[in-house]
Scaffold this active site. Sequence first.
Site, mmCIF file in Angstrom:
data_model
loop_
_atom_site.group_PDB
_atom_site.id
_atom_site.type_symbol
_atom_site.label_atom_id
_atom_site.label_comp_id
_atom_site.label_asym_id
_atom_site.label_seq_id
_atom_site.Cartn_x
_atom_site.Cartn_y
_atom_site.Cartn_z
ATOM 1 N N HIS A 1 -1.075 -8.662 1.690
ATOM 2 C CA HIS A 1 -0.773 -7.707 2.852
ATOM 3 C C HIS A 1 0.677 -7.699 3.071
ATOM 4 O O HIS A 1 1.510 -6.657 3.155
ATOM 5 C CB HIS A 1 -1.605 -8.120 4.196
ATOM 6 C CG HIS A 1 -1.189 -7.206 5.350
ATOM 7 N ND1 HIS A 1 -2.027 -6.268 5.815
ATOM 8 C CD2 HIS A 1 -0.052 -7.811 6.251
ATOM 9 C CE1 HIS A 1 -1.430 -5.883 6.938
ATOM 10 N NE2 HIS A 1 -0.229 -6.796 7.266
ATOM 11 N N GLU A 2 1.116 -9.031 3.159
ATOM 12 C CA GLU A 2 2.421 -9.259 3.398
ATOM 13 C C GLU A 2 3.729 -8.666 2.339
ATOM 14 O O GLU A 2 4.674 -8.478 2.521
ATOM 15 C CB GLU A 2 2.880 -10.743 3.711
ATOM 16 C CG GLU A 2 2.308 -11.584 4.993
ATOM 17 C CD GLU A 2 2.492 -10.609 6.173
ATOM 18 O OE1 GLU A 2 3.542 -10.071 6.373
ATOM 19 O OE2 GLU A 2 1.599 -10.478 6.994
ATOM 20 N N GLU B 1 0.073 -1.151 9.217
ATOM 21 C CA GLU B 1 -0.901 -2.183 9.077
ATOM 22 C C GLU B 1 -1.825 -1.753 8.066
ATOM 23 O O GLU B 1 -2.373 -2.601 7.413
ATOM 24 C CB GLU B 1 -1.470 -2.667 10.419
ATOM 25 C CG GLU B 1 -0.446 -3.234 11.258
ATOM 26 C CD GLU B 1 0.398 -4.425 10.463
ATOM 27 O OE1 GLU B 1 -0.102 -5.156 9.716
ATOM 28 O OE2 GLU B 1 1.615 -4.486 10.777
#
Length: 329
Positions: free
Chosen positions: A153-154, A238
Amino acid sequence: MTSTFYAEESANRRNSILLAFIVIAFLAVFGFVIGFSIGYGSGHEVAFGIGALAIAVGIGSLSALFSYYGGDKLVLSSSHAQAVTSEQAPQLYNVVNEMAVAAGVPMPKVYIIDDPSPNAFATGRDPQHSSVAVTSGLLQKMTREELQGVLGHELSHVRNYDIRFTLFVGVMVGSIALLAGFFLRYTFWFGGGRRSNNDNNSGGGGLAIILLVVGLVMAALSYFFGALVQMAVSRQREYLADASSVELTRNPHGLESALAKLASDNEPLHSVNGATQHLYIVNPLKKLGGGSALFSTHPPIVDRINRLRQLTGDSPMDPGEVRQLSGLQ
């Protein structure tokens, strides 16, 4: 999905520039109003206003430049993040390297925040100058599969240039709060000085009150505007990073499990503040139940998990599963 990533990268470049101009414009208006109020009754109100406007624009412009070249260092420092080597954190380094290779970006610098609350964020101005920070709690409480999901995700934020935009948000919101606090304190001081120097002047007390009221109103509006700027960090970023993590790891279950753990963990994150809350994979302040969902910088955790389940054809979370989570909204 590749075209979507390129489109997102281009949009983030444009939005970073647009955000800087919007915040600088707000600071200009803010500065002029406060300067005009300070100079009220002197016959030089406009001059005071223009002077304060120039100071405010200067602060905004310097903040924009600083956020581009040094904002990541400020964010890491305020988060008490410590750089680590591959010898100090071999598994973390290995997973970050895996995700960087999968994302096609250079290996970022790796940091650990000594805090029992599990969380993570990425920062930097571009993939060539990026950093990833994770808490010690994340390393202790996540399996390797879950750690891959979080770091996927990051690294997706790094690849999509989300890090540049969110870095601008953090530093610019901080500059708004700094300027608001400065002018508010100055208004109190100036008002007091006017009263002491105008004991025999019936208009002095009225001017002091006007300055105090204007300072309070503008400071309140500044903090409100700062919250709106943070909302510019779209929830879609996100969702996209979650989907990108699945693309990088080829495993939606790792991130799904990690999000559930992050939501149900009740440890507070001590190093977070209002200017950095939007950087984390889950909002640490919302985790504590603070604020309104209207101003949330992240989508509801249940929605994120359900979107991941859609990728595998699994059923959405049932009410019992939802109740087990301690409520990131």
